[in-house]
Design a protein around this motif. Sequence first.
Motif, short mmCIF file in Angstrom:
data_model
loop_
_atom_site.label_atom_id
_atom_site.label_comp_id
_atom_site.label_asym_id
_atom_site.label_seq_id
_atom_site.Cartn_x
_atom_site.Cartn_y
_atom_site.Cartn_z
N ASN A 60 -2.68 6.27 -4.20
CA ASN A 60 -1.29 6.02 -4.60
C ASN A 60 -0.43 5.63 -3.40
O ASN A 60 0.49 4.81 -3.51
CB ASN A 60 -0.71 7.26 -5.28
CG ASN A 60 -1.26 7.47 -6.67
OD1 ASN A 60 -1.70 6.52 -7.33
ND2 ASN A 60 -1.26 8.71 -7.12
N SER A 61 -0.74 6.20 -2.24
CA SER A 61 0.08 5.98 -1.05
C SER A 61 -0.01 4.55 -0.52
O SER A 61 0.85 4.14 0.27
CB SER A 61 -0.32 6.96 0.04
OG SER A 61 -1.69 6.80 0.38
N LYS A 63 -0.91 1.75 -2.73
CA LYS A 63 -0.81 0.77 -3.82
C LYS A 63 0.36 -0.17 -3.58
O LYS A 63 1.46 0.26 -3.22
CB LYS A 63 -0.62 1.48 -5.16
CG LYS A 63 -1.90 2.04 -5.75
CD LYS A 63 -1.65 2.69 -7.10
CE LYS A 63 -2.92 3.27 -7.67
NZ LYS A 63 -2.70 3.99 -8.94
#
Length: 114
Positions: A60-61, A63
């Motif tokens: 997620n960090s 994306k």
Amino acid sequence: VQLQAFGGGLVQAGGSLRLSCAASGIIFSSTSVAWYRQAPGKQRELVASITKIISTKYANSVKGRFTISRDNAKKTLYLQMNSLKPEDTAVYYCYAERIGNKYWGQGTLVTVSS
């Protein structure tokens, strides 16, 4: 099997880097590959992965900022990193897995200054 990562370096926040990982001794086209990273004092974490059918996953960090890709003809894995942040500072490792066998490259250091 050898995985040789290169392309790391020092970059200012907001900048870009492209990591490469050259593979040998493995049937690259049928191998799932990935980039991991390990920051000082932290556990190694998955950054992005790409399967033999070009299915991708991202932490997620990263994306929207990082893009993983592969060139099977060149047996090379790439990680395009844009909009780099100081928290992206880490040693980046390439990883390959095929038929249950797991392989790690030696790592390349990425340092992002604020």
